[in-house]
Design an enzyme around this catalytic site. Sequence first.
Site, PDB file in Angstrom:
ATOM      1  N   CYS A  68      51.646  26.328   2.317  1.00 60.73           N
ATOM      2  CA  CYS A  68      50.885  26.645   1.104  1.00 60.73           C
ATOM      3  C   CYS A  68      51.875  26.705  -0.054  1.00 60.73           C
ATOM      4  CB  CYS A  68      50.147  27.978   1.261  1.00 60.73           C
ATOM      5  SG  CYS A  68      49.288  28.479  -0.236  1.00 60.73           S
ATOM      6  N   HIS A 121      47.013  16.144   3.889  1.00 60.96           N
ATOM      7  CA  HIS A 121      46.339  15.851   2.619  1.00 60.96           C
ATOM      8  C   HIS A 121      45.796  14.445   2.605  1.00 60.96           C
ATOM      9  CE1 HIS A 121      47.383  19.481   0.381  1.00 60.96           C
ATOM     10  NE2 HIS A 121      48.422  19.503   1.205  1.00 60.96           N
ATOM     11  N   GLU A 164      39.941  22.417  -0.501  1.00 59.52           N
ATOM     12  CA  GLU A 164      40.912  22.814   0.522  1.00 59.52           C
ATOM     13  C   GLU A 164      40.266  23.049   1.886  1.00 59.52           C
ATOM     14  OE1 GLU A 164      43.782  25.828  -0.133  1.00 59.52           O
ATOM     15  OE2 GLU A 164      44.085  25.272  -2.224  1.00 59.52           O
ATOM     16  N   CYS A 168      46.002  23.771  -6.021  1.00 60.18           N
ATOM     17  CA  CYS A 168      46.580  23.636  -4.676  1.00 60.18           C
ATOM     18  C   CYS A 168      47.975  23.044  -4.847  1.00 60.18           C
ATOM     19  CB  CYS A 168      45.698  22.727  -3.806  1.00 60.18           C
ATOM     20  SG  CYS A 168      46.389  22.462  -2.159  1.00 60.18           S
ATOM     21  N   GLY A 194      48.700  20.243  -2.507  1.00 57.47           N
ATOM     22  CA  GLY A 194      47.820  19.158  -2.954  1.00 57.47           C
ATOM     23  C   GLY A 194      48.419  18.437  -4.154  1.00 57.47           C
TER      24      GLY A 194
HETATM   25  N1  LIG Z   1      44.146  25.105   2.612  1.00 50.71           N
HETATM   26  C1  LIG Z   1      45.463  24.651   2.934  1.00 50.71           C
HETATM   27  C2  LIG Z   1      46.493  25.732   2.888  1.00 50.71           C
HETATM   28  C3  LIG Z   1      46.669  26.287   1.518  1.00 50.71           C
HETATM   29  C4  LIG Z   1      47.202  25.299   0.501  1.00 50.71           C
HETATM   30  C5  LIG Z   1      47.489  25.987  -0.783  1.00 50.71           C
HETATM   31  N2  LIG Z   1      46.434  26.480  -1.531  1.00 50.71           N
HETATM   32  C6  LIG Z   1      48.595  25.376  -1.608  1.00 50.71           C
HETATM   33  O1  LIG Z   1      48.794  25.843  -2.753  1.00 50.71           O
HETATM   34  O2  LIG Z   1      49.322  24.517  -1.144  1.00 50.71           O
HETATM   35  C7  LIG Z   1      45.471  24.043   4.349  1.00 50.71           C
HETATM   36  O3  LIG Z   1      44.555  24.298   5.128  1.00 50.71           O
HETATM   37  O4  LIG Z   1      46.400  23.280   4.640  1.00 50.71           O
END
Ligand SMILES: N[C@@H](CCC[C@H](N)C(=O)O)C(=O)O
Length: 275
Positions: A74, A160, A209, A218, A221
């Site tokens: 994250c 991703h 997400e 994100c 992301g």
């Molecule tokens: N939802 C993501 C994990 C969290 C990512 C985050 N919000 C970020 O800032 O990178 C997953 O399931 O990989």
Amino acid sequence: MLKFTKMHGLGNDFMVIDLVTQHVQLSPKLIRQWSDRHFGIGFDQLLVVEPPTDPDMDFRYRIYNADGGEVEQCGNGARCFARFVLDKRLTQKSQIRVQTAGGPIVLQVRADGQVTVDMGAPRFSPAEVPFQAEAEALTYALDIGEQCLEVSTVSMGNPHCVTLVDDVELYPVERIGPLVESHVRFPKRVNAGFMQLLDTHHARLRVYERGAGETLACGTGACAAAVAGIRLGHLKSPVKIQLPGGTLHIEWAGPGQPVMMTGPASRVYEGQIRV
Ligand SMILES: N[C@@H](CCC[C@H](N)C(=O)O)C(=O)O
């Protein structure tokens, strides 16, 4: 009583707990209760600070989505993690080496308060994302039933899928995002990013997400989108990625090189909860 800190990175919000000095038995059910925005504390991710199991690292960083599932990485959370361990005086180091399930990352808090994270090198092979494809390619055709999307897939430690769109504000992220997130070709599900190119150093991004739904930002992301745009020849490093919650600065020198992400990390309040 368990002490926690509520934090956010560009509106992607977190409950952060120190399990170096405290103890709690976590379960998916407990995390789902805490993450509930009406009956709990409310957050996109729970971030856990633990002692490292690798002697070369300063901490172990564990991440749980709002749905209770543990994930590998994250990015916005990593910046908050850096602020947290310094504010709580768990370290005085200016460069903090952190063990994650997605690989090691290095955090640095700058004099202006912004945090730069060395997120490690992105990976593209379908097996590493993971994504079902016969061979690695720059883009893939992803059939989501009603249409076929042209997507790029990237692992930033976590998976991703990036789709270029004409107008990200008008794009139906709330409808298409879940179809991509749980697409059968992503065996661990995926974070679905939708990017609108603005110029060679600037893009807009919305991310649906995995395990949390659409968030205001994100970090991984943004890294994945910048990397995908650079690989496709649309973007050049450094890249500013404008998310609904604010802007992240991403640098990437090319394959095999680490992605550097810079942005803010904010503390909202200190709390405690009975467990
Ligand atoms: N939802 C993501 C994990 C969290 C990512 C985050 N919000 C970020 O800032 O990178 C997953 O399931 O990989």
